[in-house]
Design an enzyme around this catalytic site. Structure first.
Site, PDB file in Angstrom:
ATOM      1  N   ASP A  66     -32.129  36.583  -3.052  1.00  0.00           N
ATOM      2  CA  ASP A  66     -32.418  36.200  -4.505  1.00  0.00           C
ATOM      3  C   ASP A  66     -31.427  35.289  -5.063  1.00  0.00           C
ATOM      4  OD1 ASP A  66     -32.567  36.548  -7.468  1.00  0.00           O
ATOM      5  OD2 ASP A  66     -33.572  38.406  -6.881  1.00  0.00           O
ATOM      6  N   LEU A  97     -30.906  34.755  -8.140  1.00  0.00           N
ATOM      7  CA  LEU A  97     -30.288  35.114  -9.386  1.00  0.00           C
ATOM      8  C   LEU A  97     -30.699  34.166 -10.470  1.00  0.00           C
ATOM      9  CD1 LEU A  97     -26.751  36.772  -8.334  1.00  0.00           C
ATOM     10  CD2 LEU A  97     -29.180  37.864  -8.768  1.00  0.00           C
ATOM     11  N   ALA A 126     -39.985  37.363  -4.848  1.00  0.00           N
ATOM     12  CA  ALA A 126     -39.245  36.172  -5.805  1.00  0.00           C
ATOM     13  C   ALA A 126     -40.431  35.343  -6.491  1.00  0.00           C
ATOM     14  CB  ALA A 126     -38.270  35.284  -4.880  1.00  0.00           C
ATOM     15  N   THR A 165     -50.533  39.179  -8.384  1.00  0.00           N
ATOM     16  CA  THR A 165     -50.740  39.800  -9.621  1.00  0.00           C
ATOM     17  C   THR A 165     -52.426  39.787  -9.955  1.00  0.00           C
ATOM     18  OG1 THR A 165     -50.591  39.495 -12.105  1.00  0.00           O
ATOM     19  CG2 THR A 165     -50.119  37.511 -10.668  1.00  0.00           C
ATOM     20  N   ASP A 166     -52.615  40.648 -10.784  1.00  0.00           N
ATOM     21  CA  ASP A 166     -54.139  40.670 -11.279  1.00  0.00           C
ATOM     22  C   ASP A 166     -54.245  39.647 -12.241  1.00  0.00           C
ATOM     23  OD1 ASP A 166     -52.617  41.527 -13.670  1.00  0.00           O
ATOM     24  OD2 ASP A 166     -53.805  43.221 -13.919  1.00  0.00           O
ATOM     25  N   GLU A 167     -53.434  38.684 -12.665  1.00  0.00           N
ATOM     26  CA  GLU A 167     -53.551  37.734 -13.409  1.00  0.00           C
ATOM     27  C   GLU A 167     -54.487  36.583 -12.548  1.00  0.00           C
ATOM     28  OE1 GLU A 167     -50.630  36.631 -16.381  1.00  0.00           O
ATOM     29  OE2 GLU A 167     -49.668  38.737 -16.269  1.00  0.00           O
ATOM     30  N   TYR A 221     -48.209  30.213 -14.932  1.00  0.00           N
ATOM     31  CA  TYR A 221     -47.740  31.393 -14.230  1.00  0.00           C
ATOM     32  C   TYR A 221     -48.841  31.764 -13.250  1.00  0.00           C
ATOM     33  CZ  TYR A 221     -47.122  36.032 -12.913  1.00  0.00           C
ATOM     34  OH  TYR A 221     -46.731  37.265 -12.051  1.00  0.00           O
ATOM     35  N   SER A 233     -49.972  29.358 -10.606  1.00  0.00           N
ATOM     36  CA  SER A 233     -48.901  29.182  -9.379  1.00  0.00           C
ATOM     37  C   SER A 233     -49.219  30.500  -8.544  1.00  0.00           C
ATOM     38  CB  SER A 233     -47.640  29.077  -9.924  1.00  0.00           C
ATOM     39  OG  SER A 233     -47.169  30.231 -10.588  1.00  0.00           O
ATOM     40  N   LYS A 234     -49.273  31.757  -8.974  1.00  0.00           N
ATOM     41  CA  LYS A 234     -49.227  32.680  -8.130  1.00  0.00           C
ATOM     42  C   LYS A 234     -50.958  32.804  -7.305  1.00  0.00           C
ATOM     43  CE  LYS A 234     -47.182  36.008  -8.127  1.00  0.00           C
ATOM     44  NZ  LYS A 234     -45.919  36.338  -7.250  1.00  0.00           N
ATOM     45  N   PRO A 257     -42.258  42.065 -32.713  1.00  0.00           N
ATOM     46  CA  PRO A 257     -43.174  40.848 -32.675  1.00  0.00           C
ATOM     47  C   PRO A 257     -44.539  41.054 -31.679  1.00  0.00           C
ATOM     48  CG  PRO A 257     -41.287  40.139 -31.474  1.00  0.00           C
ATOM     49  CD  PRO A 257     -40.921  41.659 -31.782  1.00  0.00           C
ATOM     50  N   HIS A 307     -54.129  33.424 -24.349  1.00  0.00           N
ATOM     51  CA  HIS A 307     -53.820  34.693 -24.124  1.00  0.00           C
ATOM     52  C   HIS A 307     -54.782  35.445 -23.695  1.00  0.00           C
ATOM     53  CE1 HIS A 307     -51.235  38.006 -25.814  1.00  0.00           C
ATOM     54  NE2 HIS A 307     -51.341  38.080 -24.703  1.00  0.00           N
TER      55      HIS A 307
HETATM   56  N1  LIG Z   1     -44.025  42.651 -13.768  1.00  0.00           N
HETATM   57  C1  LIG Z   1     -45.135  42.843 -13.623  1.00  0.00           C
HETATM   58  O1  LIG Z   1     -45.747  43.568 -14.354  1.00  0.00           O
HETATM   59  C2  LIG Z   1     -45.968  42.240 -12.279  1.00  0.00           C
HETATM   60  C3  LIG Z   1     -47.018  42.858 -12.205  1.00  0.00           C
HETATM   61  C4  LIG Z   1     -47.930  42.235 -11.074  1.00  0.00           C
HETATM   62  C5  LIG Z   1     -47.015  41.232 -10.085  1.00  0.00           C
HETATM   63  N2  LIG Z   1     -45.827  40.982 -10.298  1.00  0.00           N
HETATM   64  C6  LIG Z   1     -45.315  39.929  -9.509  1.00  0.00           C
HETATM   65  O2  LIG Z   1     -44.100  40.794  -8.820  1.00  0.00           O
HETATM   66  C7  LIG Z   1     -43.036  39.943  -8.345  1.00  0.00           C
HETATM   67  C8  LIG Z   1     -41.790  40.623  -9.035  1.00  0.00           C
HETATM   68  O3  LIG Z   1     -42.034  40.601 -10.637  1.00  0.00           O
HETATM   69  P1  LIG Z   1     -40.747  41.260 -11.517  1.00  0.00           P
HETATM   70  O4  LIG Z   1     -41.478  41.334 -12.918  1.00  0.00           O
HETATM   71  O5  LIG Z   1     -40.076  42.165 -10.958  1.00  0.00           O
HETATM   72  O6  LIG Z   1     -40.005  39.744 -11.792  1.00  0.00           O
HETATM   73  P2  LIG Z   1     -38.615  39.456 -12.247  1.00  0.00           P
HETATM   74  O7  LIG Z   1     -38.718  38.121 -13.260  1.00  0.00           O
HETATM   75  O8  LIG Z   1     -38.126  40.400 -12.730  1.00  0.00           O
HETATM   76  O9  LIG Z   1     -37.772  39.163 -10.884  1.00  0.00           O
HETATM   77  C9  LIG Z   1     -37.825  37.974 -10.249  1.00  0.00           C
HETATM   78  C10 LIG Z   1     -36.671  37.762  -9.311  1.00  0.00           C
HETATM   79  O10 LIG Z   1     -37.129  36.662  -8.448  1.00  0.00           O
HETATM   80  C11 LIG Z   1     -35.748  36.166  -8.373  1.00  0.00           C
HETATM   81  N3  LIG Z   1     -36.103  34.589  -8.081  1.00  0.00           N
HETATM   82  C12 LIG Z   1     -36.691  33.664  -9.031  1.00  0.00           C
HETATM   83  N4  LIG Z   1     -36.899  32.781  -8.360  1.00  0.00           N
HETATM   84  C13 LIG Z   1     -36.196  32.645  -7.055  1.00  0.00           C
HETATM   85  C14 LIG Z   1     -35.922  31.814  -5.788  1.00  0.00           C
HETATM   86  N5  LIG Z   1     -36.428  30.602  -6.191  1.00  0.00           N
HETATM   87  N6  LIG Z   1     -35.347  32.282  -4.791  1.00  0.00           N
HETATM   88  C15 LIG Z   1     -35.060  33.567  -4.769  1.00  0.00           C
HETATM   89  N7  LIG Z   1     -35.111  34.553  -5.803  1.00  0.00           N
HETATM   90  C16 LIG Z   1     -35.873  33.988  -7.062  1.00  0.00           C
HETATM   91  C17 LIG Z   1     -35.016  36.448  -9.746  1.00  0.00           C
HETATM   92  O11 LIG Z   1     -33.538  35.754  -9.516  1.00  0.00           O
HETATM   93  C18 LIG Z   1     -35.382  37.657  -9.859  1.00  0.00           C
HETATM   94  O12 LIG Z   1     -34.448  38.692  -9.503  1.00  0.00           O
HETATM   95  C19 LIG Z   1     -43.632  38.812  -9.089  1.00  0.00           C
HETATM   96  O13 LIG Z   1     -44.033  37.833  -7.784  1.00  0.00           O
HETATM   97  C20 LIG Z   1     -44.507  38.811 -10.003  1.00  0.00           C
HETATM   98  O14 LIG Z   1     -45.511  37.615  -9.809  1.00  0.00           O
HETATM   99  C21 LIG Z   1     -45.109  41.327 -11.535  1.00  0.00           C
END
Ligand SMILES: NC(=O)c1ccc[n+]([C@@H]2O[C@H](COP(=O)([O-])OP(=O)(O)OC[C@H]3O[C@@H](n4cnc5c(N)ncnc54)[C@H](O)[C@@H]3O)[C@@H](O)[C@H]2O)c1
Length: 343
Positions: free
Chosen positions: A33, A35, A82, A125-127, A153, A156-157, A208, A279
């Protein structure tokens, strides 16, 4: 089993690492990670001294370091969490989303091809399916729903998902993809809906809400998502996509009202703000496939999960107050030096 978990200092990745270390005490977990603002190393503090855990501060886009890590650790499985993950930020600045979410994914998979692995799992993601109309509650996203994205976003996913499927077909890489609905629970970054509302309500600040708050999301307790990924990496069929969701649709405004009630705060704190561009109206997952093939079902009901989550934020004020103040970004420099963590 050696598992590289990328993005493990974020919300879902950290919950996944805790789940895996507890359930499989003989597995070695390596967290990669870099960070970003969303990564918080203090979340991983309780496991930093665990001999089966290693933290590496580096970006998944850095090919040299990623290859070096594969040479050192000989991972069996990669789970890629990530990502740049905040839709609003992607609307402001799409570029970094393309770099991390697409290029980063390709670097990880190139390393998998070069060094060989048992499984590459992409957390999606479901998005990627776009949205559903509010007046068609009979419609759900299945794995066959066409990709139809709305934001930089989700685009890209979706691009990363297509690459994963291409690496599976072209190079025979053993991949799986999970597409999950909105998660909630401990360690959720305070810019996201549920923690933001809890933090603001506790400070008696305005809450908000976009538009009229009618947008519907399908909420899943984060631990249930972690269990789904655990099942997929062990028993899921190579080349497949699995939708993960709890059949738990809620309007944003109703979630905010639940939080007000639980914290004894007035609904007059709710402030409607101009809607987010593009949205999505409604997300709803059909999780039939993962249930039928892998026996997965969500275990935490929303009524219980939201109360547990609110209680967690009350019990762990230090964690999110440090984030809101921005101090957490100094934590890494204060506690660790780069040499100690990166060989
Ligand atoms: N949060 C949700 O509700 C949700 C739902 C479905 C899928 N997801 C997917 O799950 C995954 C995690 O989501 P989250 O909510 O925990 O995200 P988050 O933003 O809380 O965490 C992302 C982490 O990735 C790290 N990161 C970012 N860019 C990086 C890089 N270039 N190299 C290494 N580390 C990097 C960040 O430092 C962070 O620790 C994502 O891929 C997201 O698309 C999230």
């Amino acid at each position: 089993m050696n598992i590289i978990v990328t993005g493990g200092a974020g919300f879902i990745g950290s919950n996944f690492i805790f789940h895996m270390l507890k359930k499989y005490p003989d597995y070695r977990i390596i967290c990669l990670d870099c960070l970003t603002y969303a990564g918080n190393l203090s979340t991983l503090r309780p496991i930093m001294d665990n001999p089966n855990f290693r933290f590496v501060k580096e970006s998944i886009t850095n090919r040299t370091t990623v290859y070096k890590l594969f040479e050192e650790e000989h991972p069996d499985i990669i789970v890629n969490f990530a990502a740049e993950s905040h839709v609003d930020r992607s609307i402001e600045n799409p570029q970094v989303f393309l770099e991390t979410n697409i290029i980063g994914t390709s670097v990880l998979m190139d390393a998998c091809r070069k060094y060989g692995i048992k499984r590459y799992h992409q957390v999606s993601t479901d998005e990627v399916y776009g949205d559903l109309p509010l007046d068609r509650p009979d419609l759900f996203f299945t794995e066959d729903t066409p990709i139809h994205t709305s934001s930089p976003y989700s685009s890209s996913k979706a691009s990363a998902d297509l690459l994963v499927q291409a690496y599976n077909r072209t190079y025979g890489l053993p991949t799986t993809i999970s597409r999950c609905s909105n998660n909630y629970g401990p360690y959720h970054f305070p810019e996201k809906l549920i923690p933001l509302m809890i933090a603001n309500a506790l400070a008696d600040k305005p809450l908000p809400v976009y538009g009229e708050g009618l947008n519907v999301r399908d909420w899943l307790y984060v631990e249930d998502h972690c269990k789904a990924i655990d099942l997929i990496i062990h028993n899921g069929r190579v080349g497949e996509v699995y939708n993960v969701g709890g059949h738990n649709e809620m309007k944003n405004i109703d979630i905010v009202k639940i939080i007000c009630k639980a914290l004894g705060k007035p609904e007059s704190l709710i402030t409607y703000v101009a809607d987010r561009k593009g949205h999505d109206m409604r997300y709803a997952i059909d999780p039939t496939k993962i249930h039928a093939e892998l026996g997965w079902l969500p275990e935490t009901k929303f009524e219980d999960g939201i109360q547990k989550t609110i209680q967690w934020y009350l019990d762990n004020k230090d964690w999110w107050e440090t984030i809101i103040s921005g101090e957490y970004q100094n934590y890494y420099e204060k506690m660790y030096n780069t040499e100690g963590l990166l060989k």
